[in-house]
Design an enzyme around this catalytic site. Structure first.
Site, PDB file in Angstrom:
ATOM      1  N   ASP A 321       0.812  -1.216   0.000  1.00 59.70           N
ATOM      2  CA  ASP A 321       0.000   0.000   0.000  1.00 59.70           C
ATOM      3  C   ASP A 321       0.845   1.264   0.000  1.00 59.70           C
ATOM      4  O   ASP A 321       0.318   2.361  -0.222  1.00 59.70           O
ATOM      5  CB  ASP A 321      -0.929   0.014   1.216  1.00 59.70           C
ATOM      6  CG  ASP A 321      -2.066  -0.982   1.087  1.00 59.70           C
ATOM      7  OD1 ASP A 321      -2.465  -1.280  -0.060  1.00 59.70           O
ATOM      8  OD2 ASP A 321      -2.550  -1.468   2.121  1.00 59.70           O
ATOM      9  N   LYS A 348      -6.041  -2.450  -6.925  1.00 65.98           N
ATOM     10  CA  LYS A 348      -6.381  -1.748  -5.694  1.00 65.98           C
ATOM     11  C   LYS A 348      -7.542  -0.798  -5.988  1.00 65.98           C
ATOM     12  O   LYS A 348      -8.295  -0.986  -6.942  1.00 65.98           O
ATOM     13  CB  LYS A 348      -5.154  -1.005  -5.164  1.00 65.98           C
ATOM     14  CG  LYS A 348      -4.049  -1.933  -4.658  1.00 65.98           C
ATOM     15  CD  LYS A 348      -4.481  -2.631  -3.380  1.00 65.98           C
ATOM     16  CE  LYS A 348      -3.354  -3.429  -2.756  1.00 65.98           C
ATOM     17  NZ  LYS A 348      -3.756  -4.026  -1.462  1.00 65.98           N
TER      18      LYS A 348
END
Length: 438
Positions: A321, A348
């Site tokens: 992330d 994502k």
């Protein structure tokens, strides 16, 4: 409604901040507390939109969840006690909520409809659907295995041994959560270690869970079903993903010196700091301690001359992330930074590789997009040109990463919509403004 904001160079960042509670741990704390029989208390819970979506879903399935002052109190229904929700579970933009809750529902005798916003509805759920279907749950999904979808749980479900085809903490956790209410032992084999918050916290709640690692580093996580979870008092550390933005900002803006307090340093999550230090970042880890079973430290970050490196692909699961923030750091480093093995970023909240490549190029960075990553030629510390409006595609990490890029640009960088930042870091703009004012 879109909420555009502009960011520009305004001198060094100085002072100290604490970032919101860890999002991954906050989700799990609410879920596991809702499955314990009795009252749990949670401190430091991230109150972003994603976590509040998890709280709303657990309430809809029978848990009582209240905020009293700075603490959250949860009265759980016990494993196997989830109730049939009366309406669809609205997940907003939270992929973690969706995938983990699909696992919980899969072994309970209830049927749940999952819905989400436009961004979440584009994200594939097939890799969670596959193992949970093997356990006996039934799914009716939109084309491509996407939301909206319906899950019909099976009780008793069938225990399985599942080898992860792709490193994913969410898929691992979904199978383990389904295993909580499944007779016998459910096993997940992960060739590459991923964040282990589920294993740590489930053990803390009293689940019978074992982790074995072979000579090649392959981990096998086993959980015995029909568990009885015991209420806990949980302290959530600061989110290392949120801390990454202020860290990179301090590293690339000359004269900066920032302290970020109470940051989770779990080794399955802290890869971004390992990579930044390998690039020459001046980051010290002060007051190292353990809080609620998780390692924590205060980060002392000072502006640094960064040097491009080739990032080892095997570190990707520990920082997947944080790559958008790393891309920005690489754009201000000396030389070339090569980042591969991160194709996971394409599924994502947005295709983060393509979106960041476009955004950085618009700001004057030199990048080469690869099928599984990005190559960035840095400026050697010189500011980016800036002067662009960034399309974030409703992705909070794109918005924050490019806001940080604006702080090291000659001309203003405008973010088309900062509203999605509320999903993970509601105080981001205020924290950055406070550091700039100091």
């Amino acid at each position: 409604m879109a909420d555009p904001r502009s960011f520009s160079a305004s001198g060094p960042l100085r002072g100290s901040i604490t970032v919101p509670g860890d999002k991954s741990i906050s989700h799990r704390a609410l879920m596991f507390a809702s499955l314990a029989a009795g009252e749990s208390v949670i401190e430091g819970l991230l109150e972003g939109e994603d976590v509040l979506a998890t709280a709303a879903a657990m309430r809809a399935m029978g848990a009582t969840i209240e905020k009293r002052g700075d603490r959250w109190h949860v009265w759980g229904v016990g494993v196997g006690g989830l109730l049939q929700p009366q309406t669809a579970l609205e997940m907003g933009n939270s992929g973690t909520s969706t995938r983990l809750l699909m696992g919980l529902v899969a072994s309970h005798p209830i049927t749940c409809n999952f819905t989400g916003d436009a961004s979440l509805s584009k994200r594939p759920m097939g890799r969670v659907i596959d193992p949970l279907s093997t356990m006996g749950a039934e799914f009716t999904a939109s084309p491509g295995g996407r939301l909206p979808l319906m899950v019909r749980g099976l009780c008793p479900a069938v225990p399985i041994e599942y080898r992860l085809p792709v490193a994913s903490a969410q898929v691992k956790s979904a199978v383990l959560l389904a295993g909580l209410n499944t007779p016998g032992i459910t096993r997940v084999i992960e060739p590459v270690p991923t964040r282990d918050h589920s294993e740590r916290m489930l053990t803390g709640f009293g689940a019978e869970l074992a982790v074995e690692t072979d000579s090649k580093g392959v981990r096998t996580i086993s959980i015995r079903g029909e568990a009885e979870l015991k209420p806990q008092n949980i302290i959530v550390p600061g989110d290392p993903s949120s801390a990454a933005f202020a860290t990179v900002a301090a590293l690339i803006v000359p004269g900066s010196s920032v302290v970020i307090g109470n940051v989770g340093m779990n080794e399955t999550r802290s890869g971004i700091y390992t990579v930044l230090k390998a690039m020459g970042a001046d980051i010290e880890f002060g007051q190292q301690r353990t809080v609620g079973g998780e390692p924590v430290a205060d980060l002392i970050v000072t502006h640094s001359a960064l040097t491009g490196i080739e990032v080892p692909p095997e570190i990707a699961p520990t920082m997947i992330d944080e790559y958008p923030a790393l891309f920005v750091a690489a754009a201000l480093a000396s030389g070339r930074t090569i980042m591969r093995g991160i194709e996971e970023m394409r599924v994502k909240e947005s295709d983060r590789i393509a979106t960041m490549a476009t955004a950085l190029t618009a700001c004057g960075a030199r990048v080469e997009e690869l099928p599984d990553g990005l190559i960035v030629e840095g400026t050697g510390g010189e500011p980016l040109a800036g002067g662009a409006t960034i399309a974030t595609h409703l992705d909070h990490r794109i918005a924050m990463s490019m806001a940080v890029a604006g702080l090291a640009s000659r001309s203003t960088v405008t973010i088309d919509d900062m509203a999605p930042v509320a999903t993970s870091y509601p105080a981001f703009e205020a924290d950055i403004a406070g550091l700039m004012a100091s």
